[in-house]
Motif scaffolding. Structure first.
Motif, PDB file in Angstrom:
ATOM      1  N   LEU B 189      -5.065  11.525   1.876  1.00  0.00           N
ATOM      2  CA  LEU B 189      -4.605  10.407   1.056  1.00  0.00           C
ATOM      3  C   LEU B 189      -5.236   9.101   1.523  1.00  0.00           C
ATOM      4  CD1 LEU B 189      -2.674   9.397  -1.153  1.00  0.00           C
ATOM      5  CD2 LEU B 189      -0.913   9.227   0.572  1.00  0.00           C
ATOM      6  N   LEU B 190      -5.405   8.962   2.813  1.00  0.00           N
ATOM      7  CA  LEU B 190      -5.900   7.695   3.334  1.00  0.00           C
ATOM      8  C   LEU B 190      -7.409   7.660   3.507  1.00  0.00           C
ATOM      9  CD1 LEU B 190      -3.062   7.072   5.924  1.00  0.00           C
ATOM     10  CD2 LEU B 190      -3.343   6.040   3.674  1.00  0.00           C
ATOM     11  N   THR B 191      -8.049   8.822   3.649  1.00  0.00           N
ATOM     12  CA  THR B 191      -9.487   8.771   3.954  1.00  0.00           C
ATOM     13  C   THR B 191     -10.382   9.265   2.819  1.00  0.00           C
ATOM     14  OG1 THR B 191      -9.338  10.919   5.012  1.00  0.00           O
ATOM     15  CG2 THR B 191      -9.187   8.982   6.449  1.00  0.00           C
ATOM     16  N   LEU B 192      -9.928  10.246   2.038  1.00  0.00           N
ATOM     17  CA  LEU B 192     -10.787  10.707   0.949  1.00  0.00           C
ATOM     18  C   LEU B 192     -10.917   9.602  -0.088  1.00  0.00           C
ATOM     19  CD1 LEU B 192     -10.008  14.441   0.078  1.00  0.00           C
ATOM     20  CD2 LEU B 192     -11.878  13.468   1.409  1.00  0.00           C
ATOM     21  N   LYS B 193     -12.140   9.290  -0.446  1.00  0.00           N
ATOM     22  CA  LYS B 193     -12.397   8.127  -1.302  1.00  0.00           C
ATOM     23  C   LYS B 193     -11.569   8.142  -2.584  1.00  0.00           C
ATOM     24  CE  LYS B 193     -14.944   4.406  -1.973  1.00  0.00           C
ATOM     25  NZ  LYS B 193     -13.899   3.742  -2.702  1.00  0.00           N
ATOM     26  N   THR B 194     -11.592   9.261  -3.318  1.00  0.00           N
ATOM     27  CA  THR B 194     -10.910   9.272  -4.609  1.00  0.00           C
ATOM     28  C   THR B 194      -9.413   9.044  -4.439  1.00  0.00           C
ATOM     29  OG1 THR B 194     -10.950  11.664  -4.397  1.00  0.00           O
ATOM     30  CG2 THR B 194     -12.500  10.680  -5.943  1.00  0.00           C
ATOM     31  N   TRP B 195      -8.838   9.687  -3.439  1.00  0.00           N
ATOM     32  CA  TRP B 195      -7.397   9.533  -3.239  1.00  0.00           C
ATOM     33  C   TRP B 195      -7.055   8.138  -2.743  1.00  0.00           C
ATOM     34  CZ3 TRP B 195      -3.993  12.416  -5.439  1.00  0.00           C
ATOM     35  CH2 TRP B 195      -4.232  13.778  -5.655  1.00  0.00           C
ATOM     36  N   SER B 196      -7.784   7.667  -1.733  1.00  0.00           N
ATOM     37  CA  SER B 196      -7.396   6.381  -1.146  1.00  0.00           C
ATOM     38  C   SER B 196      -7.606   5.249  -2.152  1.00  0.00           C
ATOM     39  CB  SER B 196      -8.193   6.114   0.136  1.00  0.00           C
ATOM     40  OG  SER B 196      -9.556   5.968  -0.172  1.00  0.00           O
ATOM     41  N   HIS B 197      -8.637   5.362  -2.964  1.00  0.00           N
ATOM     42  CA  HIS B 197      -8.871   4.331  -3.979  1.00  0.00           C
ATOM     43  C   HIS B 197      -7.684   4.270  -4.945  1.00  0.00           C
ATOM     44  CE1 HIS B 197     -10.858   1.828  -6.916  1.00  0.00           C
ATOM     45  NE2 HIS B 197     -10.657   2.744  -7.845  1.00  0.00           N
ATOM     46  N   THR B 198      -7.273   5.428  -5.424  1.00  0.00           N
ATOM     47  CA  THR B 198      -6.130   5.458  -6.333  1.00  0.00           C
ATOM     48  C   THR B 198      -4.882   4.954  -5.632  1.00  0.00           C
ATOM     49  OG1 THR B 198      -7.105   7.486  -7.168  1.00  0.00           O
ATOM     50  CG2 THR B 198      -4.961   6.883  -8.034  1.00  0.00           C
ATOM     51  N   PHE B 199      -4.687   5.411  -4.403  1.00  0.00           N
ATOM     52  CA  PHE B 199      -3.475   5.027  -3.682  1.00  0.00           C
ATOM     53  C   PHE B 199      -3.396   3.520  -3.503  1.00  0.00           C
ATOM     54  CE2 PHE B 199      -1.201   4.173   0.306  1.00  0.00           C
ATOM     55  CZ  PHE B 199       0.042   4.631  -0.074  1.00  0.00           C
ATOM     56  N   VAL B 200      -4.491   2.927  -3.047  1.00  0.00           N
ATOM     57  CA  VAL B 200      -4.482   1.478  -2.824  1.00  0.00           C
ATOM     58  C   VAL B 200      -4.232   0.750  -4.148  1.00  0.00           C
ATOM     59  CG1 VAL B 200      -5.889  -0.503  -2.157  1.00  0.00           C
ATOM     60  CG2 VAL B 200      -5.915   1.579  -0.767  1.00  0.00           C
ATOM     61  N   GLY B 201      -4.941   1.196  -5.205  1.00  0.00           N
ATOM     62  CA  GLY B 201      -4.765   0.551  -6.502  1.00  0.00           C
ATOM     63  C   GLY B 201      -3.341   0.645  -7.003  1.00  0.00           C
ATOM     64  N   VAL B 202      -2.797   1.843  -6.993  1.00  0.00           N
ATOM     65  CA  VAL B 202      -1.447   2.039  -7.519  1.00  0.00           C
ATOM     66  C   VAL B 202      -0.418   1.326  -6.640  1.00  0.00           C
ATOM     67  CG1 VAL B 202       0.317   3.771  -8.023  1.00  0.00           C
ATOM     68  CG2 VAL B 202      -2.046   4.210  -8.625  1.00  0.00           C
ATOM     69  N   PHE B 203      -0.630   1.391  -5.336  1.00  0.00           N
ATOM     70  CA  PHE B 203       0.299   0.742  -4.422  1.00  0.00           C
ATOM     71  C   PHE B 203       0.319  -0.777  -4.648  1.00  0.00           C
ATOM     72  CE2 PHE B 203       1.311  -1.189  -0.281  1.00  0.00           C
ATOM     73  CZ  PHE B 203       2.537  -0.604  -0.062  1.00  0.00           C
ATOM     74  N   THR B 204      -0.869  -1.370  -4.775  1.00  0.00           N
ATOM     75  CA  THR B 204      -0.936  -2.813  -5.007  1.00  0.00           C
ATOM     76  C   THR B 204      -0.200  -3.178  -6.289  1.00  0.00           C
ATOM     77  OG1 THR B 204      -3.168  -2.601  -4.155  1.00  0.00           O
ATOM     78  CG2 THR B 204      -2.534  -4.754  -4.976  1.00  0.00           C
ATOM     79  N   TRP B 205      -0.474  -2.440  -7.346  1.00  0.00           N
ATOM     80  CA  TRP B 205       0.192  -2.738  -8.622  1.00  0.00           C
ATOM     81  C   TRP B 205       1.701  -2.543  -8.507  1.00  0.00           C
ATOM     82  CZ3 TRP B 205       1.457  -4.978 -12.766  1.00  0.00           C
ATOM     83  CH2 TRP B 205       2.188  -4.362 -13.772  1.00  0.00           C
ATOM     84  N   THR B 206       2.133  -1.533  -7.747  1.00  0.00           N
ATOM     85  CA  THR B 206       3.573  -1.312  -7.570  1.00  0.00           C
ATOM     86  C   THR B 206       4.228  -2.533  -6.945  1.00  0.00           C
ATOM     87  OG1 THR B 206       3.149   1.037  -7.256  1.00  0.00           O
ATOM     88  CG2 THR B 206       5.298   0.232  -6.579  1.00  0.00           C
ATOM     89  N   ILE B 207       3.589  -3.059  -5.894  1.00  0.00           N
ATOM     90  CA  ILE B 207       4.166  -4.226  -5.217  1.00  0.00           C
ATOM     91  C   ILE B 207       4.134  -5.447  -6.145  1.00  0.00           C
ATOM     92  CG2 ILE B 207       3.930  -5.806  -3.272  1.00  0.00           C
ATOM     93  CD1 ILE B 207       4.880  -3.135  -2.378  1.00  0.00           C
ATOM     94  N   VAL B 208       2.968  -5.674  -6.779  1.00  0.00           N
ATOM     95  CA  VAL B 208       2.848  -6.820  -7.691  1.00  0.00           C
ATOM     96  C   VAL B 208       3.909  -6.712  -8.780  1.00  0.00           C
ATOM     97  CG1 VAL B 208       1.382  -7.886  -9.442  1.00  0.00           C
ATOM     98  CG2 VAL B 208       0.397  -7.150  -7.279  1.00  0.00           C
TER      99      VAL B 208
END
Lengths: 279, 437
Positions: B189-208
């Protein structure tokens, strides 16, 4: 500008804003209600108020064999009523115990309950799904009723808060007179908690009336569906071709619950406040 | 002198209920013997397999086997069923161990009474004692069992899944087996590019989203409440009832309706925009506008709640504060800033945190309104408006990425739980619960 004119300006402006908000608040509901009375099936219409009114969509809900709206209504009513009865019993008993008695592990129990209540619900759905599969309960209403009722216990903090406010001297007096705990509960506490019981009963009823996430997972066959699952299906499959039918169905689901909530208004603050601060 | 207590305890240790029989508590002893018999009958054939199942998650895949000349399909081990039934057996076993320990304790305590020369309690007396001293436990037994099997067990199960490779396409039983992989899922989740990209994006939007949603509904509600409570405004009750309507309509219905209202092609909102000479807006189909739409719709649903809440707080402000301010010649704005606002903030702060946590998990608004769409190409199974929680739902129900979904669920839980526990511990009622009495 005099004080009086300023006041008039302020009030006029306020009324304008209030009316604007009121329109925004009511518009969607009004729009659905009017759409459900409009002839034809389209989502698009030239005006908000239809030229002619018709109740044909309401009739169709109950006569068109591909919707089974009547069956869904009965299913939902059954599930919601039984959930209401079981949840109210479970919530009342457990919260009474947690509020009235001091025993070892009580604070621990409260904290665990709070934490469990925060777990994303569907995280456990797969497990419950397999659990129900093994118990042969998939696609049954019993499964929904059991899961809803067990889940209601975690949301019972409002009830605990309510019991916390009833003076302890009441039951102590009764205990001194020789009443058992059960007698104290049945003869003194239950009559006192009638408003709270009403609140729990109605909210659990409303909760199972509109839940669709879990219902959709468990209920497989169409004639076992609840209203929520059926309406969801209507929107995702027939929406554009049959919008007015959806509107009629929405009105029939929303009206009882909406009235219920307006009636429950005065409990709302109490519930929100105690949910946050009474814990 | 301590003959009875140790004899009873040892007898109960050997066989459940023996110590009670020795103490001449025959009914209790017989009941316990029956419990032990039932438990043995259940655990002897099941416990070993349960442990094996949980440890190995199955060893044999389903496949074809040649028996003589014909191939026969042989059922393999179903890792997930093994895991969950093993879990249930283990929980039951723990319950049994607990009862067993209580049985020894009970035998010991009764033996002690006998040593002191007191006759052991009769069954009737025991029953009376249990319903009296242990009344709260009695009340809590049934709810606790329900919570244990329908909430705690599933949660343990899901936490365990995060440490397996249970995901489509390579590890879906019964055709394939699932294995324990330790922290691999979290690492992916944290290192694979496709997963981490989605995770960071979705997480940021969740907080915003959670911040904007909480702030807009809170201050919206405050504004509306103050408007209604102004001096000179009439029909206060009417306004209140009108504004509560959005909250009263079931979300399932109002959100599905909103989806139609904001329909880009036929929806009335765009019709009105056109009527006023403005262009159509891509409310639900453009990533930016979709985000705006969910926030607007959430205000529509959420403002009434804050309004009711703040109206309640407003009535609780002591009137003499204002009178004192009037004497000192304070203006309306000063009164608001010095009295009203601090009072409201003070009493609603805990609710703000709860609402923030609730918005992070606001499944309904996103799922029913946009379903997380519009789709985003470089996201792994997520759309532009997906929150962590709706992403989790899609991963589980549509894409069978069970291990990843569990990992995300654990992360959501850690965030939300730390907020709420902090909030709860701080709240007065937890500390001073007994002072109300």
């Amino acid at each position: 500008m005099g004080r009086k004119t300023a006041n008039i300006v302020r009030l006029t402006l306020s009324y304008v804003v209030l009316i604007f908000i009121a329109v925004c608040a009511i518009y969607p509901a009004l729009w659905v209600l009017l759409s459900s009375l409009r002839p034809g099936t389209a989502l698009f219409s030239d005006s908000l108020i239809p030229d002619t009114f018709t109740i044909v969509h309401y009739k169709e809900l109950f006569t068109n064999p591909s919707f089974q709206y009547g069956v869904w209504y009965v299913n939902t009513l059954k599930i919601a009523t039984l959930t209401m009865i079981f949840s109210t019993i479970l919530v009342t008993l457990s919260m009474y115990a947690l509020s009235r008695f001091r025993f070892r592990g009580r604070k621990m129990t409260l904290t665990i309950m709070l934490v469990l209540g925060m777990f994303p619900g569907f995280m456990s759905m797969i497990a419950i799904f397999i659990f129900l599969l093994q118990l042969n309960l998939l696609d049954t209403h019993a499964a929904l009723i059991i899961v809803y009722s067990a889940g209601a216990v975690l949301g019972g903090f409002v009830v605990k808060g309510f019991y916390d406010t009833i003076p302890r001297s009441l039951d102590e007096a009764a205990r001194i007179d020789g009443a058992t705990h059960l007698q104290v509960f049945v003869k003194i506490m239950l009559p006192l908690s009638r408003p709270m019981l009403t609140y729990v009963a109605l909210t659990t009823f409303a909760g199972s009336w509109v839940d669709f996430i879990f219902a959709r997972l468990v209920l497989r066959s169409k004639d076992n569906w609840t209203l929520a699952v059926g309406m969801w299906d209507l929107v995702s499959n027939y929406q554009n071709s049959n919008f007015t039918l959806f509107a009629a169905g929405a009105v029939l689901i929303a009206i009882p619950i909406t009235l219920l909530f307006i009636f429950l208004q005065r409990f709302l603050v109490q519930g929100l406040m105690s949910g946050a601060s009474k814990g | 002198m301590n003959r009875h207590r140790s004899t009873a305890a040892i007898l109960s240790l050997l066989v459940m209920g023996l110590g009670q029989l020795y103490n001449r508590q025959f009914i209790k002893g017989l009941i316990m013997l029956a419990v032990e018999a039932a438990a043995l009958m259940y655990f002897i054939p099941n416990l070993g397999r349960a442990i094996w199942g949980v440890v190995t998650l199955g060893e044999k895949t389903q496949g074809l086997e040649k028996i003589g000349k014909i191939s026969v399909r042989v059922e393999g081990d179903h890792s997930i069923f093994l895991l969950i039934s093993g879990l249930i057996t283990l929980i039951l076993f723990l319950l049994f161990v607990f009862i067993y320990v209580m049985n020894i304790r009970d035998a010991y305590l009764n033996g002690k009474q006998r040593d002191a020369g007191v006759a052991p309690a009769s069954f009737r007396k025991t029953w009376a004692y249990v319903t009296d001293r242990n009344f709260p436990h009695l009340l809590l037994t049934l709810p606790a069992l329900g919570v244990l099997f329908l909430t705690i067990m599933p949660i343990i199960f899901m936490i365990m899944l995060a440490f397996t490779n249970y995901a489509s396409p390579d590890h879906i039983p019964p055709a394939k087996l699932v294995d324990w992989v330790g922290f691999q899922t979290f690492a992916n989740l944290l290192t694979l590019k496709t997963w981490s990209h989605t995770f960071v994006g979705v997480f940021t939007w969740t907080i915003v989203w959670a911040v904007i949603a909480t702030v807009t509904t809170y201050f919206g509600g405050l504004l509306v409440a103050l408007l209604i409570e102004q001096k000179g405004i009439r029909f206060k009750k009417l306004w209140r009832t009108l504004f509560i309507i959005p909250y009263a309509i079931p979300q399932l219905i109002s959100l599905l309706v909103m989806r139609n209202l904001f329909n880009g092609q036929f929806g009335p909102i765009n019709q009105y925009l056109k009527f006023f000479g403005m262009g159509k807006l891509p409310w639900l189909t453009d990533p930016f506008w979709a985000k705006v739409t969910v926030i607007i719709v959430n205000m529509w649903i959420g403002i009434p709640v804050s309004m009711v809440l703040i109206l309640g707080v407003l009535t609780a402000i002591p009137k003499d504060l204002y009178e004192a301010a009037d004497v000192d010649g304070a203006t309306g704005i000063q009164k608001f800033r010095i009295i009203t606002m601090p009072f409201i903030l003070f009493s609603t702060a805990p609710i703000l945190i709860t609402q923030f946590a609730g918005n992070m998990n606001n499944f309904n608004v996103i799922f029913l309104l946009t379903n997380g769409d519009p789709v985003k190409g470089d996201y792994q199974y997520a759309g532009s408006t997906d929150l962590l929680v709706t992403w989790l739902y899609k991963l589980t129900l549509n894409n069978s990425q069970f291990n990843m979904a569990s990992a995300i669920g654990i992360i959501i839980f850690l965030i939300v739980a730390s907020f709420s526990i902090y909030n709860y511990r701080r709240s007065r009622s937890f500390k001073e619960e007994d002072m109300i009495q």
